[in-house]
Write an enzyme that holds these catalytic residues in place. Structure first.
Site, PDB file in Angstrom:
ATOM      1  N   ASP A 291       0.865  -1.170   0.000  1.00  0.00           N
ATOM      2  CA  ASP A 291       0.000   0.000   0.000  1.00  0.00           C
ATOM      3  C   ASP A 291       0.907   1.227   0.000  1.00  0.00           C
ATOM      4  O   ASP A 291       2.130   1.126   0.124  1.00  0.00           O
ATOM      5  CB  ASP A 291      -0.937  -0.024   1.208  1.00  0.00           C
ATOM      6  CG  ASP A 291      -2.234   0.732   0.941  1.00  0.00           C
ATOM      7  OD1 ASP A 291      -2.237   1.633   0.074  1.00  0.00           O
ATOM      8  OD2 ASP A 291      -3.251   0.426   1.587  1.00  0.00           O
ATOM      9  N   TRP A 292       0.312   2.384  -0.137  1.00  0.00           N
ATOM     10  CA  TRP A 292       1.062   3.625  -0.343  1.00  0.00           C
ATOM     11  C   TRP A 292       2.155   3.800   0.721  1.00  0.00           C
ATOM     12  O   TRP A 292       1.867   3.996   1.891  1.00  0.00           O
ATOM     13  CB  TRP A 292       0.096   4.803  -0.307  1.00  0.00           C
ATOM     14  CG  TRP A 292       0.714   6.133  -0.629  1.00  0.00           C
ATOM     15  CD1 TRP A 292       1.556   6.844   0.170  1.00  0.00           C
ATOM     16  CD2 TRP A 292       0.533   6.897  -1.822  1.00  0.00           C
ATOM     17  NE1 TRP A 292       1.911   8.024  -0.441  1.00  0.00           N
ATOM     18  CE2 TRP A 292       1.299   8.088  -1.672  1.00  0.00           C
ATOM     19  CE3 TRP A 292      -0.186   6.718  -2.996  1.00  0.00           C
ATOM     20  CZ2 TRP A 292       1.342   9.080  -2.652  1.00  0.00           C
ATOM     21  CZ3 TRP A 292      -0.141   7.703  -3.973  1.00  0.00           C
ATOM     22  CH2 TRP A 292       0.612   8.856  -3.803  1.00  0.00           C
TER      23      TRP A 292
END
Length: 758
Positions: A291-292
């Site tokens: 994820d980011w």
């Protein structure tokens, strides 16, 4: 223990998945990957593991100075494998041309985007869609989202979210399918099919899907975003992992790690989950993306002391691509050259990424998703709007309808509509709609105004928020301004019916939108009570992204319609249901609590030693201040007609190991109009080596019946429905007594027992 034998399913789900996945390998594609990888330098391989966020107007001048220039130069060097949030044919074509025509090997980029519940044309938020229990409609919704995204040049979505969650305080429940792993698994499959089609990607209108967040994100402590998750093995295997396993079975192309920790390990560095379970046991052949910046975030977690160590931990665990973290390119090359990270970890990651690019057809034609004419024809088309209107109507749940206050009459009624959410064209779009234009939803007021037979008056009465929020700002609810109350009360006093549109703003749910209270925020509860004093004939239209605590309304208000945030066609869908042109058929995918103190509350809980002992005994499992039952249970939803269940049958009383169980029930429409009912089947394994929930959803069917019509609904149960994962992570089916329950909600009314495997 009342049984003496149990047996392990030899064809376990994980093994089946592994075999099926291995059979899907295309030898020709693998040879092409071999040839390409033999030509790649280590730097180019690591580049494929690097994803950047969009950073400049690609069709404009090249950036000069700062991070943007460095990213631009890295694309030209072949040090970027993917871009995200670059959208629109012209923009995507420009960045793809750099990768294909200006790099040494010309490896195309895969273009990712958060297509959560639509692109420009928005369907209901995913939790609302789950309330439809209509798998074909949910698949169609994902297909529309895929077609519009693909037409804009995108070929990969960071969805669907498959996190099971029992805590409506967590804002991201709006992105998922609710609290149940069986329903969640079925919806996961439908959404993967909608995005990816038959997995051949022969059509340029299908895109690769991502199963997120792997794993346990829906169980974060305190429903706080980016938090730790304390999860038992039982919960992990029987509640959290099933939808992900189902998605792998369906051929999903990528998996995203979650922000949380499990057992003290950040999911992005969880070798057991990523390598042992996902890639080895399940045979997943796609790639894993963080994820980011979740690789970098392992440093503040206290798991990695610096970025170098974070890169090492993530790649060794099996995280194949770094989303906007800037970790792999600066550090991974030296880690491999110095022998601190095995070359095989990089090669495995790159092979997986290239495999998906080949499967998408990007090597055959890097510009196959880039057609300006197609972009104009598909995005926002009339057909797409009609389809999202259909799923929006199916997502609405009728919670209460005393004295048949609904549907509204087509003429002769004096109707007053109250609340600023009624006229909002922005809030109904919901959260996670970054490609859609603001203020493009049909408002509830606009939908009602299309019906001309009644006297319809709108009085705002209450401005719900102080200012119009955005995706990146906190919602500020109005806590002081009551200036519109008196005008609203005057209008309500003169009305036959008052339609009050209340709930949450669309940006109150979604990422980083956790709440400690889930009641009507701001002055809305006070507003509702003030109007009730002058006219009790109220229809409450709820627009929200999570279950709400509405105990007062549930007791006092005669008509309550759960309308969620329904996307582009919100107003038309709500009006058609209010006026009876569509008979509501939705059922709740999450339990509604009486108050926040009951959370977590969910239907498939465990019994206790004193669960039933309440007569003259203070020492039993209960609350002293409120009933322990939910306000509205999982699977609950009313209709404008009524249904009667009868004649529940199991084809035998006793079954041998491996024998199929056939369950049937008669369903009769006892009302006056045609309606749909979601017939739900629940099971309880009465005695097992691991305590089993009091009931578990194991089958459902959406049936439509005319007034007076009776249908026999049949279910087939196999080992897949009877079994569970034990503490050794083995899927087992144990001999014993099972109770089957069938009805219109998790409070199923009919039940009987059968013996299995004895």
């Amino acid at each position: 223990m009342k049984f003496t034998q149990f047996f392990t399913i030899t064809m376990m789900m994980s093994l089946t998945t592994m075999i099926n996945a291995q059979q899907q390998l295309n030898p020709e594609t693998e040879k092409k990957i071999d040839i390409l990888m033999s030509k790649m330098t280590l730097e180019e391989k690591v580049g494929q593991m690097n994803q950047y966020n969009g950073f400049w107007d690609v069709t404009g001048p090249a950036p000069v100075g700062g991070t943007a220039e460095q990213k631009y130069e890295n694309i030209k060097k072949g040090l970027v494998g993917s871009m995200l949030t670059v959208r629109g044919v012209s923009e995507v074509k420009a960045v793809q041309k750099i990768a294909v025509e200006q790099t040494r090997l010309g490896i195309p980029l895969i273009i990712g985007f958060d297509v959560i519940h639509g692109y420009k044309t928005l369907s209901p938020i995913p939790l609302a869609e789950a309330a439809s229990w209509d798998l074909k409609a949910i698949e169609k919704s994902a297909q529309i989202a895929a077609s519009e995204a693909a037409a804009s040049g995108i070929n990969w979505t960071f969805g669907p979210m498959m996190d099971i969650s029992r805590d409506p305080r967590w804002g991201r429940v709006m992105e998922g399918a609710g609290e149940d792993p069986f329903l969640g698994s079925k919806i996961a499959i439908a959404r993967v099919k909608g995005f990816q089609g038959d997995n051949t990607f022969k059509s340029p209108l299908r895109i690769a899907a991502t199963a997120k967040h792997f794993a346990g994100y829906g169980f974060v402590d305190g429903a706080l975003e980016y938090n730790a998750a304390e999860i038992s093995t039982n919960t992990l295997y029987n509640q959290i992992l099933p939808p992900f396993n189902a998605a792998v079975d369906a051929g999903i192309k990528s998996v995203m790690t979650s922000f949380n920790t499990i057992n003290g390990i950040p999911a992005t560095a969880d070798r057991y989950l990523l390598r042992d379970v996902l890639k080895k046991k399940w045979g997943f052949l796609g790639f894993v993306i963080s994820d980011w910046a979740s690789i970098k975030e392992m440093i503040p977690w206290g798991f990695s002391k610096d970025e170098n160590e974070a890169a090492k931990s993530a790649v060794e665990a099996g995280t194949d691509m770094d989303m906007e973290g800037g970790i792999y390119v600066p550090y991974l090359i030296d880690l491999v050259k110095t022998g601190k990270v095995k070359q095989e970890h990089v090669d495995d990651a790159v092979r997986r990424i290239l495999r998906v690019k080949f499967e998408l057809g990007l090597f055959d034609d890097p510009y196959r998703f880039l057609d300006e004419k197609r972009e104009k024809e598909i995005i926002g088309s009339k057909a797409n709007r009609e389809a999202v209107l259909d799923i929006a109507k199916k997502s609405i749940v009728l919670l209460k309808n005393d004295q048949n206050i609904l549907p509204l009459k087509k003429s002769g009624q004096n109707i007053v509509v109250l609340g600023s959410l009624a006229e909002s064209k922005n809030s109904p779009l919901g959260s996670w709609r970054i490609a859609a234009d603001d203020d493009t939803a049909v408002s509830v007021l606009e939908g009602l105004q299309k019906y001309k037979g009644n006297s319809l008056k709108y009085v705002k009465g209450l401005e719900i928020t102080k200012v119009e929020p955005t995706f990146l700002t906190e919602v500020q609810y109005n806590m002081t301004d009551r200036s519109g109350f008196e005008e609203a009360k005057k209008a309500a006093k003169e009305a036959d019916i008052v339609v009050m549109v209340l709930g949450e703003h669309g940006f109150s749910s979604g990422e980083a939108r956790s709440r400690t209270n889930i009641d009507l925020p701001g002055l809305q509860q006070e507003f509702l009570e003030e109007i009730y004093k002058v006219n009790s004939n109220i229809v409450l239209v709820l627009t929200n992204g999570r279950p709400l605590s509405i105990s007062w309304a549930a007791e006092k208000i005669p008509g309550i319609l759960e309308c969620w945030q329904l996307g582009t066609e919100t107003g038309n869908a709500v009006a058609e249901v209010l006026y009876g042109d569509y008979n509501p058929s939705g059922k709740l995918p999450m339990t509604f609590p009486r108050n926040v103190g009951q959370i977590p509350i969910y239907y498939n809980h465990y019994s206790t030693g004193r669960f039933m002992d309440k007569d003259n005994n203070v020492f039993w499992s209960h609350y002293s201040d409120v009933d322990k039952t939910p306000l509205y249970p999982f699977g609950y939803g009313l209709s404008y007609t009524t249904f009667e269940y009868s004649n529940l049958k199991v084809n035998k009383k006793s079954f041998a190991k491996g024998e199929k169980i056939i369950v049937s029930v008669d369903l009769k429409n006892t009302g006056k109009v045609t309606g749909k009912e979601v017939v739900q089947l629940y099971l309880h394994d009465e005695f097992a080596s691991v305590v089993r929930p009091v009931k578990e959803l194991k089958g459902f069917e959406l049936a439509e019946l005319k007034a007076g019509e009776t249908k026999t609904i049949t279910f087939a149960l196999t080992d897949a429905e009877l079994g569970f994962y034990n503490h050794q992570h083995e899927f087992v089916v144990e001999a014993g007594t099972f109770k089957v329950m069938v009805g219109g909600s998790s409070n199923a009314g009919l039940s009987m027992k059968f013996e299995y495997g004895n």
